[in-house]
Design a protein around this motif. Structure first.
Motif, PDB file in Angstrom:
ATOM      1  N   ALA A   1       0.841  -1.207   0.000  1.00  0.00           N
ATOM      2  CA  ALA A   1       0.000   0.000   0.000  1.00  0.00           C
ATOM      3  C   ALA A   1       0.870   1.249   0.000  1.00  0.00           C
ATOM      4  O   ALA A   1       0.587   2.225  -0.728  1.00  0.00           O
ATOM      5  CB  ALA A   1      -0.938  -0.005   1.213  1.00  0.00           C
TER       6      ALA A   1
ATOM      7  N   GLN B   1       2.342   1.685  -3.482  1.00  0.00           N
ATOM      8  CA  GLN B   1       1.335   2.176  -4.426  1.00  0.00           C
ATOM      9  C   GLN B   1       1.097   3.668  -4.217  1.00  0.00           C
ATOM     10  O   GLN B   1       0.976   4.429  -5.180  1.00  0.00           O
ATOM     11  CB  GLN B   1       0.026   1.401  -4.274  1.00  0.00           C
ATOM     12  CG  GLN B   1       0.117  -0.004  -4.811  1.00  0.00           C
ATOM     13  CD  GLN B   1      -1.123  -0.820  -4.521  1.00  0.00           C
ATOM     14  OE1 GLN B   1      -1.781  -0.646  -3.488  1.00  0.00           O
ATOM     15  NE2 GLN B   1      -1.447  -1.728  -5.418  1.00  0.00           N
ATOM     16  N   GLN B   2       1.032   4.083  -2.955  1.00  0.00           N
ATOM     17  CA  GLN B   2       0.830   5.501  -2.637  1.00  0.00           C
ATOM     18  C   GLN B   2       2.031   6.329  -3.117  1.00  0.00           C
ATOM     19  O   GLN B   2       1.864   7.389  -3.710  1.00  0.00           O
ATOM     20  CB  GLN B   2       0.637   5.665  -1.132  1.00  0.00           C
ATOM     21  CG  GLN B   2       0.437   7.088  -0.695  1.00  0.00           C
ATOM     22  CD  GLN B   2       0.367   7.194   0.827  1.00  0.00           C
ATOM     23  OE1 GLN B   2       0.569   6.214   1.540  1.00  0.00           O
ATOM     24  NE2 GLN B   2       0.099   8.392   1.307  1.00  0.00           N
TER      25      GLN B   2
ATOM     26  N   SER C   1       2.065   9.299  -6.193  1.00  0.00           N
ATOM     27  CA  SER C   1       2.212  10.670  -5.708  1.00  0.00           C
ATOM     28  C   SER C   1       2.464  11.626  -6.867  1.00  0.00           C
ATOM     29  O   SER C   1       2.965  11.232  -7.924  1.00  0.00           O
ATOM     30  CB  SER C   1       3.364  10.757  -4.699  1.00  0.00           C
ATOM     31  OG  SER C   1       4.601  10.692  -5.383  1.00  0.00           O
TER      32      SER C   1
END
Length: 165
Positions: free
Chosen positions: A141, A144-145, A149
């Protein structure tokens, strides 16, 4: 006054003084026998044919394929890498120092001992590197973040596997 004879003369003199070698037939010393062992290639070929006939060869091929696929899809974790508890940023200096002279075929120095080289002076990284363990959902997670961005330009490097394909 000394007389110096050329080296080839001494070599010729030495060769002429050596005894002449020749071979004699000494006859049969003992009985001889044919080779009793089967040819190794024939043994391997017959074993493979037997394994193919019984289906063992296909089973072993499938087992090997499954092991290779598993090693690619779920490689062993890299020793020494652990998930961080607190956010930290690391800056590395990949500079290395040459510990010996590098010479060309003629002996001329191309690169002297003590030369400092930083590869990033010649090639730059175009994107951030995001290291994460694909087995850990929190890290996936986070990756992925980080990749989504607005800063962009990140390259995912997962270990040992990522669910993304």
């Amino acid at each position: 006054m000394s007389i110096q004879a050329p080296l080839p003369f001494f070599a010729l003199l030495l060769a002429a003084s050596m005894p002449i070698a020749h071979a004699d037939d000494l006859g049969v010393v003992g009985p001889t026998y044919d080779i009793a062992e089967p040819d190794l290639l024939d043994v391997i070929e017959s074993r493979l044919k037997y394994m193919e006939k019984t289906g063992e060869l296909a089973r072993k091929q499938n087992e090997h394929r499954d092991r290779v696929v598993a090693a690619v899809e779920k490689p062993r974790p890299v020793d020494g890498l652990k998930a961080t508890v607190t956010r930290r940023r690391f800056f590395i200096d990949p500079t290395w120092i040459l510990d010996h002279d590098i010479r060309n075929a003629d002996g001329a120095i191309l690169f002297a001992r003590g030369l400092r080289v930083n590869p990033l002076d010649h090639v730059s990284l175009r994107e951030r590197l995001v290291f994460f363990d694909g087995r850990d959902r929190r890290q996936v997670a986070f990756a992925q973040q980080a990749l989504a961005s607005p800063e962009g330009g990140a390259k995912p490097i997962w270990s040992p596997v990522s669910p993304w394909r």
